[in-house]
Scaffold this active site. Structure first.
Site, PDB file in Angstrom:
ATOM      1  N   HIS A  62      -1.650  17.196  -6.814  1.00  0.00           N
ATOM      2  CA  HIS A  62      -0.585  16.908  -7.773  1.00  0.00           C
ATOM      3  C   HIS A  62      -0.904  15.688  -8.624  1.00  0.00           C
ATOM      4  CE1 HIS A  62       1.631  18.444  -4.062  1.00  0.00           C
ATOM      5  NE2 HIS A  62       1.593  19.465  -4.889  1.00  0.00           N
ATOM      6  N   ASP A 170       3.287  24.697  -3.548  1.00  0.00           N
ATOM      7  CA  ASP A 170       1.834  24.497  -3.547  1.00  0.00           C
ATOM      8  C   ASP A 170       1.063  25.811  -3.443  1.00  0.00           C
ATOM      9  OD1 ASP A 170       2.220  21.825  -3.885  1.00  0.00           O
ATOM     10  OD2 ASP A 170       1.487  21.213  -1.912  1.00  0.00           O
TER      11      ASP A 170
END
Length: 184
Positions: A62, A170
């Site tokens: 991220h 994710d």
């Protein structure tokens, strides 16, 4: 404090001095003045985050897009992680390259990750407590992510595939080559 620059310019391993005696250990985990002197740059951390995870959790990869980019100083309070930084600076000679390091309570190491880097970690022990300082506030909607197992990155997360635990968010992330349009 010992500061070692990685092969990714601006990304540093920080090794605080740990004092040990019969009572246990003591370390200064952060000193703003010493930190800036060691890095040779101004950094103003404004937010601290902490996660607790069981073994096998992968929180990756991220970053926040500009103007909400975040530099981070990460460390483990309890347990062990494999921490990973990926250079996502468009004009960098190391774009798409990664650096990984094991961080643990025992080794006391920290990693400074500059702005415009993807970041993630895998937990190698149950009940791992991971702490990170950010120099910018989290902004909903400005997050960019790359799938943890992107073959072009070739990251070894030090876990068996069967033990990896991912968030739903994710699982849906794209590969690095699908995110390049972010720059256009």
């Amino acid at each position: 404090m010992k500061v070692i620059e990685t092969h990714l310019k601006g990304c540093f391993v920080i090794e605080p001095t740990v004092y040990k005696d019969e009572r246990g250990t003591f370390m200064e985990s952060f000193n703003h003045q010493k930190f800036e002197e060691a890095l040779g740059a101004k950094v103003n951390f404004v937010q601290d985050n902490e996660s607790v995870s069981k073994k096998g959790v992968v929180r990756a990869l991220h970053m926040q897009k500009a103007p909400y980019s975040q530099a981070k100083l990460v460390r483990v309070v309890k347990g062990r992680v494999l921490d990973v930084a990926v250079d996502y600076r468009k004009d960098s000679p190391t774009f798409g390259q990664h650096f990984s390091i094991e961080l643990s309570r025992e080794n006391g190491k920290q990693l400074f990750i500059p702005r415009n880097f993807l970041h993630g970690f895998s937990t190698l022990e149950d009940d791992t407590i991971f702490n990170y300082k950010c120099d910018n506030y989290y902004q909903t909607g400005s997050e960019l992510g790359v799938i943890f197992n992107d073959e072009t990155l070739g990251i070894d997360w030090k876990l068996n595939e069967s033990e990896i635990i991912l968030s739903e968010k994710d699982r849906k992330l794209a590969c690095l080559d699908k995110t390049i349009s972010f720059f256009n």
